[in-house]
Design an enzyme around this catalytic site. Structure first.
Site, PDB file in Angstrom:
ATOM      1  N   MET A   1      12.156  24.079   1.361  1.00 58.14           N
ATOM      2  CA  MET A   1      11.441  23.601   0.448  1.00 58.14           C
ATOM      3  C   MET A   1      12.188  22.592  -0.538  1.00 58.14           C
ATOM      4  O   MET A   1      12.156  21.359  -0.706  1.00 58.14           O
ATOM      5  CB  MET A   1      10.628  24.451  -0.265  1.00 58.14           C
ATOM      6  CG  MET A   1       9.471  23.542  -1.136  1.00 58.14           C
ATOM      7  SD  MET A   1       8.607  24.639  -2.505  1.00 58.14           S
ATOM      8  CE  MET A   1       7.431  25.456  -1.054  1.00 58.14           C
TER       9      MET A   1
ATOM     10  N   LYS B   1       0.854  -1.139  -0.031  1.00 59.37           N
ATOM     11  CA  LYS B   1       0.097   0.159  -0.058  1.00 59.37           C
ATOM     12  C   LYS B   1       0.830   1.139  -0.050  1.00 59.37           C
ATOM     13  O   LYS B   1       1.907   1.086   0.131  1.00 59.37           O
ATOM     14  CB  LYS B   1      -0.828  -0.075   1.090  1.00 59.37           C
ATOM     15  CG  LYS B   1      -0.154   0.030   2.471  1.00 59.37           C
ATOM     16  CD  LYS B   1      -1.136  -0.238   3.498  1.00 59.37           C
ATOM     17  CE  LYS B   1      -0.040  -0.408   5.243  1.00 59.37           C
ATOM     18  NZ  LYS B   1      -0.794  -0.850   6.085  1.00 59.37           N
TER      19      LYS B   1
ATOM     20  N   TYR C   1      16.372  29.756   7.293  1.00 59.79           N
ATOM     21  CA  TYR C   1      15.222  30.392   7.750  1.00 59.79           C
ATOM     22  C   TYR C   1      15.302  30.585   9.375  1.00 59.79           C
ATOM     23  O   TYR C   1      15.516  29.553   9.876  1.00 59.79           O
ATOM     24  CB  TYR C   1      13.910  29.790   7.161  1.00 59.79           C
ATOM     25  CG  TYR C   1      13.457  29.745   5.574  1.00 59.79           C
ATOM     26  CD1 TYR C   1      13.216  31.452   5.261  1.00 59.79           C
ATOM     27  CD2 TYR C   1      13.551  28.963   5.062  1.00 59.79           C
ATOM     28  CE1 TYR C   1      12.932  31.470   3.890  1.00 59.79           C
ATOM     29  CE2 TYR C   1      13.262  29.012   3.591  1.00 59.79           C
ATOM     30  CZ  TYR C   1      13.062  30.304   3.028  1.00 59.79           C
ATOM     31  OH  TYR C   1      12.560  30.460   1.671  1.00 59.79           O
TER      32      TYR C   1
ATOM     33  N   ARG D   1     -10.209  -0.382  15.585  1.00 60.11           N
ATOM     34  CA  ARG D   1      -9.901   0.525  14.082  1.00 60.11           C
ATOM     35  C   ARG D   1     -10.865  -0.050  13.424  1.00 60.11           C
ATOM     36  O   ARG D   1     -11.914   0.671  13.029  1.00 60.11           O
ATOM     37  CB  ARG D   1      -8.494   0.528  13.852  1.00 60.11           C
ATOM     38  CG  ARG D   1      -8.065   1.718  13.031  1.00 60.11           C
ATOM     39  CD  ARG D   1      -6.423   1.835  12.483  1.00 60.11           C
ATOM     40  NE  ARG D   1      -6.215   0.634  12.074  1.00 60.11           N
ATOM     41  CZ  ARG D   1      -4.785   0.538  11.249  1.00 60.11           C
ATOM     42  NH1 ARG D   1      -4.127   1.279  11.392  1.00 60.11           N
ATOM     43  NH2 ARG D   1      -4.796  -0.960  10.682  1.00 60.11           N
TER      44      ARG D   1
HETATM   45  C1  LIG Z   1      -0.015  -1.805   6.724  1.00 62.64           C
HETATM   46  C2  LIG Z   1      -0.651  -3.166   7.160  1.00 62.64           C
HETATM   47  C3  LIG Z   1       0.072  -4.214   7.136  1.00 62.64           C
HETATM   48  C4  LIG Z   1       1.645  -4.100   7.211  1.00 62.64           C
HETATM   49  O1  LIG Z   1       2.304  -3.559   8.472  1.00 62.64           O
HETATM   50  P1  LIG Z   1       3.847  -3.379   8.832  1.00 62.64           P
HETATM   51  O2  LIG Z   1       3.776  -3.023  10.005  1.00 62.64           O
HETATM   52  O3  LIG Z   1       4.329  -2.362   7.766  1.00 62.64           O
HETATM   53  O4  LIG Z   1       4.529  -4.799   8.428  1.00 62.64           O
HETATM   54  C5  LIG Z   1      -0.165  -5.415   7.457  1.00 62.64           C
HETATM   55  N1  LIG Z   1      -1.585  -5.554   7.667  1.00 62.64           N
HETATM   56  C6  LIG Z   1      -2.394  -4.650   7.469  1.00 62.64           C
HETATM   57  C7  LIG Z   1      -3.887  -4.815   7.738  1.00 62.64           C
HETATM   58  C8  LIG Z   1      -2.061  -3.464   7.214  1.00 62.64           C
HETATM   59  O5  LIG Z   1      -2.749  -2.364   7.071  1.00 62.64           O
END
Ligand SMILES: *Cc1c(COP(=O)(O)O)cnc(C)c1O
Length: 364
Positions: A304, A35, A256, A131
């Site tokens: 930047m 992702k 800055y 969550r």
């Molecule tokens: C992002 C995610 C992972 C991977 O987590 P890491 O800590 O990067 O290994 C696994 N399962 C779910 C449901 C996630 O959203």
């Protein structure tokens, strides 16, 4: 090339990390989590280098579709599922599997023509993260509805997500595990529990699938243990070069807000890398940068397009001297600590202005 920031993606390191994970996972299958543009590493380059992955996990429908369009053939799981009938249809069209974490999603699958037989459904149980997922008390009813789908889903599987594995709070992890076992007792479905921290942590998590993300990219999920300790190699090298060098007299200020004041006559190198590239402005004075392969401290605020490094101790530094923000020799975890964040956030923040280079190209 001077003034050119790029992220070099080492696919050998990626494959090495995958085999470390594979060994650690034992008989479990590996869902590589890609992702957020593969944590900043480039979705396509990453997925195509991971031919050995048993599946991919993504957060968004569009990411799954991109992978399919690029010719990825392994199963792809939408870790948050879909939220309306149109998304469900697009997921089916691209042969994406779904996490189901809410009754609304069951409702979508129960509609006539939903075609549940086209999906592997991963039912998410909330064991304490609060969550996503069905609370333990509601899981049995959710499962019953999903079992009754007609036509039936291609396969049902179960997953949960750990809240504190990365903090090594084993009491919380054990409690989540106990709740998961309690909720799923007697069920024969394949299960998935471990993210990277769960996989490399102390609590043994028996499961059929593991879901590593950050470990694939060669960063440690733990604050007290480096990626190297886990046998992992950094996949991304974020590198740029020096575009100016100046002598700064004692008492002069740099950048800055004049946030950095020269405590002595100093040499400052200006590096072409800034928050416009995704580097965090919270990176503090003193954060390490490798200039010409040697460590030197960040001086003042990140701007930047550039940042300043105190190279007074380094000897000759010129326009064109390479500067490495993280990679081999400078762990992204260490840099993250200087920005008050975690490696995940730094890696994901690398933005589209940064050229992604797969493998190490010829110098020049
Ligand atoms: C992002 C995610 C992972 C991977 O987590 P890491 O800590 O990067 O290994 C696994 N399962 C779910 C449901 C996630 O959203």
């Amino acid at each position: 090339m001077s003034g050119h920031i790029r992220a070099v993606i080492d696919t050998n390191a990626l494959q090495h990390n995958f085999s470390v994970i594979r060994a650690r996972a034992g008989a479990a299958r590996v869902m590589a989590v890609v992702k957020a543009n593969a944590y900043g590493h480039g979705l396509m380059a990453t997925a195509s280098a991971l031919r050995a992955a048993d599946a991919f996990g993504v957060a968004r429908l569009e990411e799954g579709i991109l992978l399919r369009r690029a010719g990825i053939t392994q199963p792809i799981v939408l870790l948050e599922g879909v939220f309306d009938a149109q998304q469900l249809e697009r997921a089916a069209e691209h042969r994406l599997d779904l996490v189901v974490h809410d009754a609304l999603q069951i409702g979508l699958l129960e509609r006539p023509q939903a075609g549940a037989q086209r999906f592997v459904l991963w039912i998410k149980i909330d064991t304490g993260m609060n969550r996503l997922g069905f609370p333990v008390a509601e899981f049995a009813a959710a499962l019953e509805r999903l079992r009754r789908l007609a036509p039936a889903a291609r396969e049902l599987r179960l997953l949960t997500h750990l809240a504190c594995a990365n903090e090594r709070d084993d009491a919380v992890t054990r409690e989540q595990l106990a709740r998961f076992r309690h909720a799923t007792r007697g069920l024969e479905y394949a299960v998935s529990i471990a993210n990277s921290a769960g996989l490399f942590g102390a609590v043994p998590l028996q499961c059929d699938w593991v879901r590593p993300g950050v470990a694939l990219y060669g960063a440690s999920p733990f604050a007290d243990c480096s990626a190297e300790d886990l046998g992992l190699r950094p996949v991304m090298t974020l590198e740029s070069s020096v575009i100016a060098v100046r002598r700064v007299a004692r008492g002069e200020r740099v950048g800055y807000g004049g946030a950095w004041v020269a405590a002595r006559d100093s040499v400052i190198a200006i590096v072409a890398a800034g928050y416009g590239d995704g580097l965090h402005r919270s990176l503090a004075t003193g954060a390490p940068v490798l200039v010409g392969g040697r460590r030197a401290p960040l001086a003042g605020r990140v701007s930047m397009d550039m940042l300043a490094v105190d190279v007074s101790e380094l000897g000759e530094v010129r326009i064109g001297t390479p500067a490495l923000l993280w990679g081999p020799g400078l762990a992204v975890e260490e840099v993250a600590r200087h920005a008050g964040t975690i490696p995940y956030e730094l890696l994901c923040a690398v933005n589209q202005r940064v050229q992604l280079v797969v493998g190490r190209p010829e110098a020049g």
